[in-house]
Design an enzyme around this catalytic site. Structure first.
Site, short mmCIF file in Angstrom:
data_model
loop_
_atom_site.label_atom_id
_atom_site.label_comp_id
_atom_site.label_asym_id
_atom_site.label_seq_id
_atom_site.Cartn_x
_atom_site.Cartn_y
_atom_site.Cartn_z
N GLU A 177 -32.51 42.49 10.57
CA GLU A 177 -31.83 43.62 9.93
C GLU A 177 -31.73 43.50 8.42
OE1 GLU A 177 -30.46 41.37 11.78
OE2 GLU A 177 -28.47 40.76 11.09
N CYS A 194 -32.35 38.11 12.76
CA CYS A 194 -32.41 39.25 13.71
C CYS A 194 -33.09 40.47 13.12
CB CYS A 194 -31.00 39.53 14.21
SG CYS A 194 -30.27 38.08 14.98
N CYS A 223 -26.89 35.68 6.34
CA CYS A 223 -28.33 35.89 6.23
C CYS A 223 -28.94 35.27 4.98
CB CYS A 223 -28.62 37.38 6.15
SG CYS A 223 -27.76 38.34 7.37
N ASN A 247 -34.01 38.13 7.69
CA ASN A 247 -33.12 37.15 8.34
C ASN A 247 -33.46 37.07 9.84
OD1 ASN A 247 -32.15 39.66 9.15
ND2 ASN A 247 -30.09 38.86 9.39
N1 UDP Z 1 -26.77 34.49 12.93
C1 UDP Z 1 -26.98 33.12 12.95
N2 UDP Z 1 -26.66 32.40 14.07
C2 UDP Z 1 -26.14 32.98 15.17
C3 UDP Z 1 -25.94 34.38 15.16
C4 UDP Z 1 -26.25 35.10 14.02
O1 UDP Z 1 -27.45 32.56 11.99
O2 UDP Z 1 -25.85 32.27 16.14
C5 UDP Z 1 -27.08 35.27 11.69
C6 UDP Z 1 -28.43 35.89 11.68
O3 UDP Z 1 -28.88 36.01 10.35
C7 UDP Z 1 -28.17 37.26 12.24
C8 UDP Z 1 -26.86 37.57 11.55
O4 UDP Z 1 -26.17 36.33 11.57
O5 UDP Z 1 -29.20 38.13 11.93
C9 UDP Z 1 -26.03 38.63 12.17
O6 UDP Z 1 -25.92 38.41 13.57
P1 UDP Z 1 -24.67 38.94 14.37
O7 UDP Z 1 -24.31 40.28 13.83
O8 UDP Z 1 -24.95 38.84 15.82
O9 UDP Z 1 -23.56 37.86 13.96
P2 UDP Z 1 -21.98 37.83 14.20
O10 UDP Z 1 -21.36 38.10 12.87
O11 UDP Z 1 -21.64 38.83 15.25
O12 UDP Z 1 -21.71 36.42 14.63
#
Ligand code: UDP
Length: 559
Positions: A264, A262, A79, A260
């Site tokens: 959060e 999403c 993020c 960021n």
């Molecule tokens: N995020 C991103 N690209 C993606 C998915 C997520 O940049 O394709 C970032 C974004 O800031 C999002 C954060 O990662 O708010 C957390 O997303 P998520 O928990 O779904 O990520 P994961 O760690 O599961 O890939």
């Protein structure tokens, strides 16, 4: 998915890492930070502890850490928030910075409210400005071109303040104008605006360049535009400025104007944050939550995340500076719906909200406790004296925030658990793979329960594959129907009650989608938005079943 995205490949593209090796790589890289204070013996002890927790599937760090830890790129954060200046040079500088961040797997949020509106004057050229929506297309196109090396799509959050003169265009941009494939959009809404909506008053649109009033309109008319657009296509979401800033641990460093992608993680310009999520179903023993184990793991992961701040290769010097000043980390959870099912508690029930509060309170306190301990050994975050903590009686704190609830889109797939704090999306659903193939998946807990009841018949399997709903199983006891309800059968109030319960004990914000049935009327979205504000939530996203919208995250979470 693990193979495709996370494991190391050689120059010919062949996977040369096992999942176990990946976890070793991550544990070793994070333990590396212990060498600084404790020497290599200490580092080995922590490496073992991190690896043990990771191997037992107790938690996972956010995707960039899994992908990049212990590797040349070394960028570990998911993020980021970048500032956008009202000048051509400033805008394109930020485009470049975002590109650098996307390349490393990070997601970026931007507040475009400082940009002068479309049609406003440009002094140096004597021409007129094209406005934030137009410039956002440049960011969108740049993101499209990078696609993060084919590994992880660039995700962006575009935010515009509710008083910006281009706000109506912004609200319509995705839904009516079909702009942006790499942006989530949110309107930054203030308490003052919500009061004017309630009182049916006028609302001023202000030019950020000189503070002059450009136009006034009915607050309700503008609100209705957001409501209708969200009803039609799930966008924009709302972020509540005052709620966000009431939770700002360092107001002296600036106010939160963006989050960021999403939603959060509210951040100041150039801040970044590393997230990690505990796998809740792994902490069930018998029909009980094992709180001591949960608290111990929460502490361990905060240490892991604080270490990440030491070994992180920050993508920009400004990001390094801003991030190290507050040392924010974000521990959260995944598999909350699975946890409730294991405890035989319906998602939409006061007991579920109680469990949510109790779990998050335990995690938050254990996380804070570890942050205090770390501060004793390593010092408080540099901006501590300017933070809200001294007034709260704290004498030290290593991290300005310790908890965040991420969507865990990819992580929950890796762990085979429900995403974040969301209810089950469906008990059986077809998942579209990247090669467009459809595969059918049945929730394993539900399958087991059907077998237990002698209901796992071919006929029921067919009914389930068609509807995805527990309600389609003839003879299923009432309690099971309640426990196995999925996202669209849960009322908006049921969704929001869980969001609120988690938010109460979360330093940062909560990623949550409030699902609505296809037949939900527009006025229900109006009510949900108003209630979300009244409940003190930091933001709200609705998604009506069947409405258009392949959100960035949904795309991102595909295996
Ligand atoms: N995020 C991103 N690209 C993606 C998915 C997520 O940049 O394709 C970032 C974004 O800031 C999002 C954060 O990662 O708010 C957390 O997303 P998520 O928990 O779904 O990520 P994961 O760690 O599961 O890939």
């Amino acid at each position: 998915m693990l193979r495709r995205r996370y494991l190391i490949r050689d120059e010919k593209g062949r996977v040369v890492e096992t999942p176990e090796r990946m976890l070793q790589r991550v544990a070793r890289a994070m333990a590396g930070a212990e060498e600084i204070s404790g020497g290599s013996a200490e580092a080995r002890i922590w490496e073992k502890r991190f690896l043990s927790a990771l191997s037992q599937g107790l938690f996972l760090p956010n995707s960039p850490t899994l992908m990049n830890a212990g590797r040349p790129l070394g960028q570990l954060s998911a993020c980021f928030v970048l500032p956008v200046e009202d000048s051509l040079e400033g805008i394109f500088e930020t485009v470049k910075q975002a590109a650098i961040i996307h390349k490393t797997g990070g997601g970026t949020g931007f507040d475009f409210s400082g940009l002068r509106p479309a049609g406003d004057q440009v002094a140096s050229t004597g021409g007129i400005s094209s406005g934030p929506v137009s410039f956002m297309q440049v960011f969108d196109t740049a993101t499209e071109a990078i696609k993060q090396g084919g590994v992880r799509r660039g995700a962006n959050m575009g935010i515009l303040h509710v008083s910006h003169p281009d706000i109506e265009l912004f609200i319509r941009a995705k839904t009516e104008l079909d702009l942006f494939s790499n942006f989530n959009l949110s309107v930054m809404v203030t308490d003052e605006f919500m009061q004017k909506v309630r009182a049916d008053r006028d609302w001023d649109l202000i030019n950020p360049r000189n503070g002059s009033r450009v136009r006034k309109l009915k607050a309700r008319g503008l609100f209705e535009l957001m409501v209708e657009s969200a009803h039609g296509a799930g966008e924009p979401g709302l972020v509540f400025f005052d709620a966000l800033n009431r939770g700002n641990p360092t107001p002296a460093l600036g106010r939160f104007n963006a989050t960021n992608p999403c939603g959060e993680q509210p951040l100041l310009p150039y801040e970044s944050c590393n997230l990690a999520s505990l796998v809740l179903p792994r902490f069930v023993k018998g029909k009980q939550i094992n709180y001591p184990a949960l608290e111990e793991a929460a502490g361990l992961v905060v240490r892991f995340l604080d270490n990440a701040l030491e070994v992180n290769r920050f993508p920009l010097p400004q990001v390094k500076k801003a991030t190290r000043l507050t040392r924010k980390v974000g521990l959260g959870v995944m598999g909350f719906a699975d946890l409730l099912i294991a405890l035989n508690i319906p998602y939409e029930s006061s007991r579920a909200a109680q469990v949510a509060q109790k779990v998050m309170k335990a995690i938050n306190s254990a996380a804070r406790e570890m942050s205090r301990d770390l501060a004793r050994q390593r010092g408080s975050f540099p901006a501590f004296a300017k933070s809200v903590f001294p007034a709260q009686g704290e004498t030290r704190m290593r991290n300005a925030t310790v908890t965040t609830l991420a969507p865990t889109g990819a992580l929950s797939l890796l762990m085979g658990c429900s995403a974040g704090i969301e209810p089950l999306f469906a008990l059986s659903h077809k998942r579209r793979m990247l090669d467009d193939q459809l595969v059918n998946e049945v929730n394993p807990a539900f399958k087991a329960r059907l077998a237990e009841l002698g209901l796992d018949t071919l006929q029921n399997q067919k009914a389930l594959a068609q509807s995805g709903l527990a309600a389609s199983i003839a003879g299923l006891p009432f309690k099971d129907r309640e426990v196995f309800k999925s996202a669209h059968e849960i009322t908006a109030q049921g969704h929001m009650a869980i969001q609120r319960a988690f938010q109460l004990y979360t330093d940062n914000a909560v990623s949550k989608t409030v699902n609505l049935p296809a037949r939900a009327p527009v006025k229900e979205v109006w009510q949900v938005f108003e209630q979300a504000h009244a409940m003190g939530l930091k933001g709200i996203t609705v998604f009506r079943h069947g409405s258009r919208g392949r959100q960035v995250l949904e795309l991102a979470s595909l295996p």
